[in-house]
Design an enzyme around this catalytic site. Structure first.
Site, mmCIF file in Angstrom:
data_model
loop_
_atom_site.group_PDB
_atom_site.id
_atom_site.type_symbol
_atom_site.label_atom_id
_atom_site.label_comp_id
_atom_site.label_asym_id
_atom_site.label_seq_id
_atom_site.Cartn_x
_atom_site.Cartn_y
_atom_site.Cartn_z
ATOM 1 N N LYS A 11 49.632 35.552 31.456
ATOM 2 C CA LYS A 11 48.868 36.625 30.800
ATOM 3 C C LYS A 11 49.785 37.648 30.122
ATOM 4 O O LYS A 11 50.989 37.709 30.405
ATOM 5 C CB LYS A 11 47.956 37.289 31.833
ATOM 6 C CG LYS A 11 46.929 36.312 32.430
ATOM 7 C CD LYS A 11 45.925 37.037 33.311
ATOM 8 C CE LYS A 11 44.934 36.058 33.919
ATOM 9 N NZ LYS A 11 43.829 36.739 34.624
ATOM 10 N N TYR A 51 36.288 33.450 28.379
ATOM 11 C CA TYR A 51 35.791 34.105 29.595
ATOM 12 C C TYR A 51 34.273 34.331 29.558
ATOM 13 O O TYR A 51 33.766 35.236 30.217
ATOM 14 C CB TYR A 51 36.520 35.439 29.800
ATOM 15 C CG TYR A 51 37.894 35.282 30.421
ATOM 16 C CD1 TYR A 51 38.053 34.788 31.709
ATOM 17 C CD2 TYR A 51 39.038 35.638 29.711
ATOM 18 C CE1 TYR A 51 39.312 34.654 32.289
ATOM 19 C CE2 TYR A 51 40.304 35.505 30.282
ATOM 20 C CZ TYR A 51 40.427 35.011 31.577
ATOM 21 O OH TYR A 51 41.670 34.877 32.146
ATOM 22 N N PHE A 59 33.727 44.280 34.407
ATOM 23 C CA PHE A 59 35.140 44.186 34.012
ATOM 24 C C PHE A 59 35.354 43.383 32.727
ATOM 25 O O PHE A 59 36.481 43.226 32.279
ATOM 26 C CB PHE A 59 35.982 43.610 35.158
ATOM 27 C CG PHE A 59 35.631 42.200 35.584
ATOM 28 C CD1 PHE A 59 36.112 41.098 34.889
ATOM 29 C CD2 PHE A 59 34.818 41.976 36.688
ATOM 30 C CE1 PHE A 59 35.805 39.808 35.272
ATOM 31 C CE2 PHE A 59 34.501 40.680 37.085
ATOM 32 C CZ PHE A 59 34.999 39.600 36.378
ATOM 33 N N ARG A 87 45.783 26.696 42.173
ATOM 34 C CA ARG A 87 45.099 27.890 42.689
ATOM 35 C C ARG A 87 45.807 28.397 43.952
ATOM 36 O O ARG A 87 45.925 29.594 44.165
ATOM 37 C CB ARG A 87 43.628 27.590 43.011
ATOM 38 C CG ARG A 87 42.785 27.160 41.821
ATOM 39 C CD ARG A 87 42.385 28.267 40.905
ATOM 40 N NE ARG A 87 41.509 29.239 41.505
ATOM 41 C CZ ARG A 87 40.931 30.219 40.813
ATOM 42 N NH1 ARG A 87 41.145 30.348 39.499
ATOM 43 N NH2 ARG A 87 40.151 31.086 41.390
ATOM 44 N N THR A 93 42.781 36.410 43.413
ATOM 45 C CA THR A 93 42.570 37.177 42.175
ATOM 46 C C THR A 93 43.078 38.605 42.354
ATOM 47 O O THR A 93 43.731 39.157 41.461
ATOM 48 C CB THR A 93 41.053 37.196 41.837
ATOM 49 O OG1 THR A 93 40.557 35.852 41.836
ATOM 50 C CG2 THR A 93 40.815 37.836 40.475
ATOM 51 N N ARG A 104 50.882 35.433 42.130
ATOM 52 C CA ARG A 104 50.241 36.752 41.990
ATOM 53 C C ARG A 104 50.843 37.778 42.953
ATOM 54 O O ARG A 104 50.943 38.958 42.604
ATOM 55 C CB ARG A 104 48.722 36.613 42.145
ATOM 56 C CG ARG A 104 48.104 36.015 40.868
ATOM 57 C CD ARG A 104 46.651 35.681 41.027
ATOM 58 N NE ARG A 104 46.021 35.348 39.749
ATOM 59 C CZ ARG A 104 44.816 34.815 39.640
ATOM 60 N NH1 ARG A 104 44.107 34.538 40.717
ATOM 61 N NH2 ARG A 104 44.298 34.549 38.447
ATOM 62 N N ASN A 114 46.691 40.205 36.582
ATOM 63 C CA ASN A 114 47.170 39.403 37.715
ATOM 64 C C ASN A 114 48.071 38.236 37.288
ATOM 65 O O ASN A 114 48.155 37.222 37.961
ATOM 66 C CB ASN A 114 45.993 38.961 38.597
ATOM 67 C CG ASN A 114 44.964 38.156 37.838
ATOM 68 O OD1 ASN A 114 45.191 37.786 36.695
ATOM 69 N ND2 ASN A 114 43.838 37.892 38.467
ATOM 70 N N HIS A 117 46.572 32.808 34.868
ATOM 71 C CA HIS A 117 45.258 32.181 35.039
ATOM 72 C C HIS A 117 45.434 30.728 35.446
ATOM 73 O O HIS A 117 46.371 30.062 35.003
ATOM 74 C CB HIS A 117 44.492 32.225 33.698
ATOM 75 C CG HIS A 117 43.304 31.294 33.648
ATOM 76 N ND1 HIS A 117 42.075 31.647 34.131
ATOM 77 C CD2 HIS A 117 43.184 30.006 33.210
ATOM 78 C CE1 HIS A 117 41.226 30.620 33.971
ATOM 79 N NE2 HIS A 117 41.883 29.619 33.417
ATOM 80 N N GLU A 128 38.999 23.887 29.220
ATOM 81 C CA GLU A 128 40.035 24.863 28.834
ATOM 82 C C GLU A 128 41.206 24.176 28.128
ATOM 83 O O GLU A 128 41.782 24.726 27.187
ATOM 84 C CB GLU A 128 40.500 25.624 30.081
ATOM 85 C CG GLU A 128 39.405 26.510 30.657
ATOM 86 C CD GLU A 128 39.791 27.179 31.975
ATOM 87 O OE1 GLU A 128 40.921 26.954 32.457
ATOM 88 O OE2 GLU A 128 38.967 27.925 32.514
#
Ligand code: GDP
Length: 140
Positions: A11, A51, A59, A87, A93, A104, A114, A117, A128
């Site tokens: 990100k 998203y 948010f 993950r 998250t 993270r 964070n 993704h 995706e």
């Protein structure tokens, strides 16, 4: 050898602060193979579509503003059980809940920022990956 893949995005906060290299090192050390990688600056329509599932949440606008605030690094990662394993490497998250040793825990600065993704299902990984690697202009 690998059957599964996931879609990862480093990100804007992490790219901006020079964390791309250390994050790629963690991904490699965890045994993922990078099958495709590109750097892209998302437009507002692209980020909103990516998203879409969060549209209407409190948010959402902040998330879109953040994800379009600078370049991101997008990758297809190969690993057995890639979605689940990545993950796990990502951590929660909310970085305050992220386990030691996760990306993270090391690089997130807030729930929004964070750092990375990761797709949350095989179905979304496919969606995706196509979004970024098969010409995203057809999605808007
Ligand atoms: P992920 O799968 O762990 O990335 O989490 P989600 O799919 O639930 O949310 C997508 C992204 O939206 C997260 O990675 C965060 O950047 C952001 N986000 C999710 N929940 C919140 C929240 O409660 N507050 C804020 N500010 N951002 C959030």
């Amino acid at each position: 050898m690998y059957k599964d893949y996931t879609l990862a995005i480093i990100k804007p906060n992490a790219v901006r602060t020079g964390k791309t290299g250390p994050i790629l090192a963690m991904i490699n050390e965890a045994g993922f193979e990078i099958a495709a990688m590109r750097m892209v600056k998302l437009t507002i329509p692209q980020a909103s579509l990516f998203y879409e599932v969060h549209k209407g949440k409190d948010f959402f606008n902040g998330l879109i503003k953040f994800m379009t605030s600078g370049p991101v690094v997008v990758m297809i990662l190969l690993h057995t059980n890639a979605v689940e394993e990545f993950r796990r490497l990502l951590g929660s998250t909310d970085p305050e809940k992220a386990a030691e040793g996760t990306i993270r825990k090391a690089f997130a600065v807030s729930t929004r920022m964070n750092a990375v993704h990761g797709s949350d299902s095989n179905e979304n990984a496919e969606k995706e990956a196509n979004f970024f690697f098969s010409g995203i202009e057809r999605f808007y």
